[in-house]
Design a protein around this motif. Sequence first.
Motif, PDB file in Angstrom:
ATOM      1  N   SER A 168       2.175  -1.019 -19.399  1.00  0.00           N
ATOM      2  CA  SER A 168       1.511  -0.533 -18.188  1.00  0.00           C
ATOM      3  C   SER A 168       0.267  -1.366 -17.871  1.00  0.00           C
ATOM      4  O   SER A 168      -0.028  -1.630 -16.705  1.00  0.00           O
ATOM      5  N   ASP A 169      -0.457  -1.790 -18.908  1.00  0.00           N
ATOM      6  CA  ASP A 169      -1.633  -2.634 -18.673  1.00  0.00           C
ATOM      7  C   ASP A 169      -1.250  -3.981 -18.080  1.00  0.00           C
ATOM      8  O   ASP A 169      -1.929  -4.499 -17.184  1.00  0.00           O
ATOM      9  N   GLN A 170      -0.139  -4.548 -18.570  1.00  0.00           N
ATOM     10  CA  GLN A 170       0.319  -5.827 -18.036  1.00  0.00           C
ATOM     11  C   GLN A 170       0.769  -5.687 -16.583  1.00  0.00           C
ATOM     12  O   GLN A 170       0.477  -6.548 -15.750  1.00  0.00           O
ATOM     13  N   ALA A 171       1.473  -4.601 -16.288  1.00  0.00           N
ATOM     14  CA  ALA A 171       1.923  -4.364 -14.915  1.00  0.00           C
ATOM     15  C   ALA A 171       0.734  -4.199 -13.979  1.00  0.00           C
ATOM     16  O   ALA A 171       0.740  -4.705 -12.849  1.00  0.00           O
ATOM     17  N   LEU A 172      -0.300  -3.503 -14.451  1.00  0.00           N
ATOM     18  CA  LEU A 172      -1.494  -3.314 -13.638  1.00  0.00           C
ATOM     19  C   LEU A 172      -2.199  -4.643 -13.391  1.00  0.00           C
ATOM     20  O   LEU A 172      -2.693  -4.917 -12.287  1.00  0.00           O
ATOM     21  N   GLN A 173      -2.208  -5.501 -14.408  1.00  0.00           N
ATOM     22  CA  GLN A 173      -2.844  -6.806 -14.265  1.00  0.00           C
ATOM     23  C   GLN A 173      -2.087  -7.672 -13.258  1.00  0.00           C
ATOM     24  O   GLN A 173      -2.698  -8.388 -12.449  1.00  0.00           O
ATOM     25  N   VAL A 174      -0.756  -7.589 -13.310  1.00  0.00           N
ATOM     26  CA  VAL A 174       0.063  -8.335 -12.341  1.00  0.00           C
ATOM     27  C   VAL A 174      -0.250  -7.867 -10.921  1.00  0.00           C
ATOM     28  O   VAL A 174      -0.351  -8.661  -9.986  1.00  0.00           O
TER      29      VAL A 174
END
Length: 201
Positions: free
Chosen positions: A92-98
């Motif tokens: 979820s953190d990676q998706a938010l960063q994207v």
Amino acid sequence: MDTSFLKKELPSIPWNRILLLLRWHTGRLGNTGKIGFGLMIAAGIYFVLAVLPQETELQKLKDRAVTLQAQAISKKTATDGTDLEAGKKMSSDQALQVFYDFFPRIDSSPFWIRELTGLAQKQGVELASSEYRLINESDARLARYEMILPVKGSYPQIRAFIADALETIPAMAISAIAIKRESTAADKLDVRLEINLYLNK
């Protein structure tokens, strides 16, 4: 169309008899009829000499197109499957960063202002004195660059300018539009655009 029958039967047709009949019938026609009949004969000759030989080549091209289309569909399906697997592995953190990486950097606002000016010139829209304000809240991941653009032009020009701006700058949103016309006979509109450009801090 199956042309094998025509190709087999054409040589066996009694052409001499047909030509005699044609000469007899054309003798009974007037000038207009002779011209029309000649055009029919020319069309038939063109069909036999030009169209029939091309049908085989056309069928090859159609088969090639079907093959390429099938290959494209299979590649797209494989790519979609790869993207789906990558999406499952993304946290979820990676998706938010994207998501946040989609927005332009906060120091790029002068570039986007120049882009808007260029798009206005391209569509023949007049830009008056504009107002700009950066809203940078400390607890927000995105900053908001508020712009008030007074523009003047015909309806098609302004509509094209807005469409180009939204397509060129996806991180931009129009929050309000105010339209004024000096008179019903006036060709140009005075429009006040309130725009928010969202920037990544």
